[in-house]
Write an enzyme that holds these catalytic residues in place. Structure first.
Site, PDB file in Angstrom:
ATOM      1  N   CYS A  85       0.818  -1.219   0.000  1.00 59.13           N
ATOM      2  CA  CYS A  85       0.000   0.000   0.000  1.00 59.13           C
ATOM      3  C   CYS A  85       0.851   1.268   0.000  1.00 59.13           C
ATOM      4  O   CYS A  85       0.318   2.369  -0.163  1.00 59.13           O
ATOM      5  CB  CYS A  85      -0.930   0.010   1.211  1.00 59.13           C
ATOM      6  SG  CYS A  85      -1.530  -1.607   1.686  1.00 59.13           S
ATOM      7  N   HIS A 332      -9.137   4.047  -1.455  1.00 58.96           N
ATOM      8  CA  HIS A 332      -7.800   3.484  -1.263  1.00 58.96           C
ATOM      9  C   HIS A 332      -7.409   2.521  -2.381  1.00 58.96           C
ATOM     10  O   HIS A 332      -7.271   1.318  -2.167  1.00 58.96           O
ATOM     11  CB  HIS A 332      -7.749   2.780   0.097  1.00 58.96           C
ATOM     12  CG  HIS A 332      -6.411   2.228   0.473  1.00 58.96           C
ATOM     13  ND1 HIS A 332      -5.216   2.764   0.031  1.00 58.96           N
ATOM     14  CD2 HIS A 332      -6.077   1.160   1.269  1.00 58.96           C
ATOM     15  CE1 HIS A 332      -4.213   2.063   0.540  1.00 58.96           C
ATOM     16  NE2 HIS A 332      -4.701   1.082   1.279  1.00 58.96           N
TER      17      HIS A 332
END
Length: 383
Positions: A85, A332
């Site tokens: 991420c 996200h």
């Protein structure tokens, strides 16, 4: 080493973008950033693209070639950067280092993820954890962060309501962001009454599965005014590593990589936490939004819940957190998140953030982590 400036930024809409492909998203973000920087594609010396797992999400590897080809930018070199991420944050850092070193003069750092093209993204996301000791035992990221939340509640008396306020504030800000995946406000009761995912975390404590892309254009600071009247300067770029698995950590309530990266960034910039006007943090789950406030040094360990409850992180608070809506409300798309954070800080420092504008913002920070903190990238910017 040369000083570096950002002269152009962009972000696509984040969300379930069924009508757009992986290559559509990254091309859209790249072209908009090039336009914002008032340059031509051929002015670019290199491209760095953050992406966690196109191979698992859209069955496409070798994306560096794909992006250069589809954007019409061959033979300009393009490199994929992967750190779960934190892929976007590291793509940004690679671009900054390329310009600072003098190896390239103008580069684009971008990020992209297309996550909704699979029936269940959970197995792909789980590859960012320790496969042998975590993922193969059935542990998912919600459960890993749930353990961190439960320990913080035990150690410091943090309440479920305080955790919920992280999501509430994000959605309050995200409602003002037209590019956000969920531009709507929610209440503490809505969070507490949403479905349990991994106790104590509920559905509205969790960031969504998202599609999207973002991009920034970097150049030497000394040349920035050739392209824009509002360059934003890179004051610090720092990265740190932590253990990939939770069981190797001495403290489940502290993400050491965040602590080390942020302290290195403060030292590089000659600043302290009190000098930061706003910050975009990696709140993939509400507990991480709370931990970031502590680990970045804005409050002492254990006081994050109280600070959030008292409004410290609101847009008009002492340290506005996630004016964009954060990972929870803005969305996200894993590889794009770190770049989208930087784009938001640029808009804020330019005074172009509209209804979510933080008054008088001059120094901003981004905090992007991979997994449960195995990688952390922290950047500081000023106008």
């Amino acid at each position: 080493m040369r000083d570096v400036a950002i002269i152009g930024v962009s972000q696509t809409k984040f969300g379930e973008l069924w009508e757009k492909s992986f290559r559509d998203l990254i091309t859209e973000a790249g072209l908009k950033a090039v336009e914002d920087a008032n340059i031509e594609g051929e002015d670019l010396g290199a491209m760095y693209v953050g992406n966690m797992s196109a191979g698992l999400f859209v069955q496409q590897e070798h994306i560096a070639s794909l992006i250069a080809d589809h954007s019409g930018l061959t033979p300009i070199p393009c490199a994929r950067v992967e750190a779960a991420c934190a892929s976007g944050g590291l793509a940004l850092r690679n671009g900054i280092m390329a310009v600072a070193s003098g190896y390239h003069d103008i580069v684009i750092s971008a990020g992209v993820e297309k996550m909704t093209d699979v029936v269940d993204p959970t197995p792909a996301i789980a590859t960012a954890s320790d496969q042998e000791w975590e993922a193969q035992q059935g542990i998912t990221f919600p459960s890993l962060y749930a353990m961190m939340a439960r320990r913080h509640m035990y150690e410091y008396g943090t309440t479920r309501e305080q955790l919920a306020m992280v999501s509430v504030i994000n959605h309050k800000n995200g409602a003002k962001n037209p590019l956000a995946q969920f531009p709507m406000e929610i209440s503490v009761d809505a969070v507490l009454n949403s479905s349990i995912v991994a106790d104590p975390l509920r559905l509205l404590d969790c960031s969504p599965v998202s599609d999207g892309a973002a991009a920034v254009i970097l150049c030497p600071a000394e040349d920035a005014k050739k392209y824009t009247d509002t360059p934003i300067y890179v004051k610090a770029s720092a990265q740190a590593s932590g253990t990939i698995a939770l069981h190797d950590r001495k403290d489940l309530t502290t993400i050491d990589s965040t602590v080390h990266a942020s302290r290195n960034a403060y030292k590089m910039a000659g600043l302290e936490p009190k000098n930061i006007d706003l910050v975009e943090v990696h709140d993939c789950f509400s507990i991480n939004g709370l931990l970031a406030v502590e680990d970045l040094g804005f409050v002492e360990k254990g006081k994050g819940g109280i600070a959030i409850e008292e409004g410290m992180t609101e847009l008009d608070g002492k340290i506005p957190v996630n004016p964009s809506g954060g990972l929870k409300a803005r969305g996200h798309p894993l590889g794009a998140t770190g770049i989208a954070q930087a784009a938001e800080i640029v808009w804020q420092l330019r005074g172009e953030a509209g209804k979510r504008q933080v008054d008088g913002a001059q120094i901003g920070m981004t905090h992007n982590i991979g997994g449960t903190g195995g990688t952390a990238a922290v950047h500081i910017f000023s106008n």
